[in-house]
Enzyme design. Structure first.
Site, PDB file in Angstrom:
ATOM      1  N   GLU A  85       0.826  -1.195   0.000  1.00  0.00           N
ATOM      2  CA  GLU A  85       0.000   0.000   0.000  1.00  0.00           C
ATOM      3  C   GLU A  85       0.869   1.257   0.000  1.00  0.00           C
ATOM      4  OE1 GLU A  85      -3.084  -0.049  -0.492  1.00  0.00           O
ATOM      5  OE2 GLU A  85      -3.599  -2.149  -0.097  1.00  0.00           O
ATOM      6  N   VAL A 144      -3.618 -12.492  -3.590  1.00  0.00           N
ATOM      7  CA  VAL A 144      -2.865 -11.399  -4.198  1.00  0.00           C
ATOM      8  C   VAL A 144      -3.415 -11.101  -5.587  1.00  0.00           C
ATOM      9  CG1 VAL A 144      -0.610 -10.611  -4.991  1.00  0.00           C
ATOM     10  CG2 VAL A 144      -0.787 -11.973  -2.905  1.00  0.00           C
ATOM     11  N   TYR A 199     -11.988 -17.189  -8.108  1.00  0.00           N
ATOM     12  CA  TYR A 199     -13.329 -16.833  -8.565  1.00  0.00           C
ATOM     13  C   TYR A 199     -13.579 -17.531  -9.898  1.00  0.00           C
ATOM     14  CZ  TYR A 199     -17.342 -13.872  -9.900  1.00  0.00           C
ATOM     15  OH  TYR A 199     -18.580 -13.421 -10.276  1.00  0.00           O
ATOM     16  N   TYR A 222     -13.442 -13.569 -18.359  1.00  0.00           N
ATOM     17  CA  TYR A 222     -12.870 -13.993 -17.095  1.00  0.00           C
ATOM     18  C   TYR A 222     -12.442 -15.460 -17.144  1.00  0.00           C
ATOM     19  CZ  TYR A 222     -11.690 -13.716 -12.211  1.00  0.00           C
ATOM     20  OH  TYR A 222     -10.979 -13.725 -11.043  1.00  0.00           O
ATOM     21  N   LYS A 244      -6.179 -18.656 -13.298  1.00  0.00           N
ATOM     22  CA  LYS A 244      -6.907 -19.355 -12.240  1.00  0.00           C
ATOM     23  C   LYS A 244      -6.784 -20.867 -12.395  1.00  0.00           C
ATOM     24  CE  LYS A 244      -8.374 -15.611 -10.271  1.00  0.00           C
ATOM     25  NZ  LYS A 244      -7.761 -15.178  -8.992  1.00  0.00           N
TER      26      LYS A 244
END
Length: 407
Positions: free
Chosen positions: A85, A149, A238, A248, A257
């Site tokens: 961050e 991540v 996901y 996706y 993925k």
């Protein structure tokens, strides 16, 4: 002191500043909404038992933040969260900076020993720092590692190769409906075409978002003798709706993925020597800083919320269910691919059929009826600490919030 009034300024779904008090209140609300710790048959919280040690890689946003809060508030873990961050400077800090400070304060208030580190989770320097902390502070053993991540780039520590992920369909260009808001906040249903992957786009995306870094975390800990007996790790993932699959699950991100899931199977074999397990956890849809960048997702989420209302399961509730499965408080419920499925409420056939009908019929004339636009806008604003009930946005707020010290 750096107090000032922070107002929302944005371009599309990207906000340039974050509100510290709003971010803190959001984390407090997540903690409050987390189911309480399990209790034994006497009705007393199991406070005397030694708390498990957990690492959450990607602890400041989205499902990684939910995993951190649920792990602390529901399980009472000790351990380490890692994120990347930006500190306050000319602008405010990133929302994840303020969310981390708030999470650390809550953890300390409730007596949980949890350290937050800010830096590149992909680098070996961070892995070495975590290993030293585990050895020096947490008894030399890790019980759980949750990997969450999402990043645009990664440098391979072994080769120095720099990978850059892309969001593209595979095989052919894809045109999809999407939802945008103009400068006055008016919604518009439009369409966008995304060019197909070319060259080594797939390999590059797998290099960032696949399982290589997750594997490296587990193996580096194992090399140092830091894996507890029964060590369990989960990478958050996901699948999503058929409506978004071309960009996706069947696109470059989907290839990454799939690599994550192959890595889970490989790690499951590797961890047998420790009596351990490795799984991917497929979570349900949510408004996150990552998801809003995907064409079509804004429209899909608005339609989904209108269809399900309060039946849309918040991330912290999903991650509480995951922790119960990882810790053995609930049976480990895997699909035929060996994945934990926390998305069944979203992908139920009747839900997807209803969303499909809404999607096909959505246009500028009826979108306000078919989709919950107010909810979606509010959720996006809350990612940056705005539109949070109970926060006085007209009052000056301290923006120079320090990163939580590892005391």
């Amino acid at each position: 002191m750096s107090e000032r009034v922070v107002v929302p300024r944005n371009r599309g779904f990207l906000f340039f500043d974050s509100h510290p008090a709003g971010c803190a209140r959001l984390v407090e609300d997540m903690w409050r909404d987390t189911p309480p710790p399990a209790r034994d048959t006497s009705g007393k919280a199991d406070a005397g038992a030694e708390r498990p040690v957990a690492l959450v890689i990607g602890s400041s946003a989205g499902y990684g933040l939910a995993a951190t809060v649920a792990g602390l508030a529901h399980v009472g873990v000790r351990g380490i969260g890692v994120s990347f961050e930006k500190a306050p400077d000319r602008r405010t800090g990133t929302a994840g900076w303020y969310r981390t400070a708030a999470t650390a304060a809550l953890a300390a208030r409730h007596g949980h020993d949890f350290v937050f580190l800010n830096g590149d989770a992909f680098g070996d320097d961070m892995k070495d720092t975590v290993a030293r902390l585990v050895t020096d502070r947490f008894g030399g053993k890790v019980d759980y590692l949750v990997y969450s991540v999402a990043a645009p780039r990664r440098t391979d520590p072994d080769t120095g190769e720099k990978y850059a992920s892309v969001l593209k369909p595979v095989g052919a260009a894809h045109r999809t409906k999407t939802l945008v808001f103009d400068g006055d906040g008016r919604p518009e249903v439009t369409s966008v075409e995304t060019a197909p992957a070319e060259g080594d786009d797939i390999r590059q995306t797998i290099g960032v978002m696949g399982g290589a870094d997750w594997r490296r975390w587990v193996e580096r800990l194992a090399e140092r003798g830091l894996l507890a007996e029964g060590f369990t790790t989960a990478a958050l993932s996901y699948i999503g709706s058929p409506l978004t699959a071309a960009l996706y699950r069947r696109g470059t991100i989907g290839a990454a993925k799939a690599d994550l899931e192959r890595t889970a199977r490989d790690l499951a074999g590797y961890l047998k020597a420790y009596g351990g397990r490795a799984v991917t956890s497929v979570n349900g849809a949510a408004v996150t800083q990552s998801s809003t960048a995907i064409p079509g997702i804004a429209l899909y989420l608005g339609l989904l919320r209108r269809e399900l209302g309060d039946g849309l399961v918040p991330p912290v509730v999903q991650l509480t269910a995951l922790w119960d499965q990882l810790t053995g408080a609930a049976p480990l419920d895997l699909d035929e691919e060996g994945r934990v499925r926390l998305d069944t409420w979203e992908l139920a056939p009747e839900v997807q059929a209803a969303i499909g009908d809404r999607w096909q019929g959505a246009d500028n004339g009826n979108i306000a009826e078919l989709a919950d636009l107010d909810w979606f806008r509010t959720q996006v604003e809350r990612l940056y600490g705005f539109s949070v009930p109970g926060v006085d946005y007209g009052a000056p707020v301290e923006t120079d919030v320090p990163w939580p010290a590892a005391t």
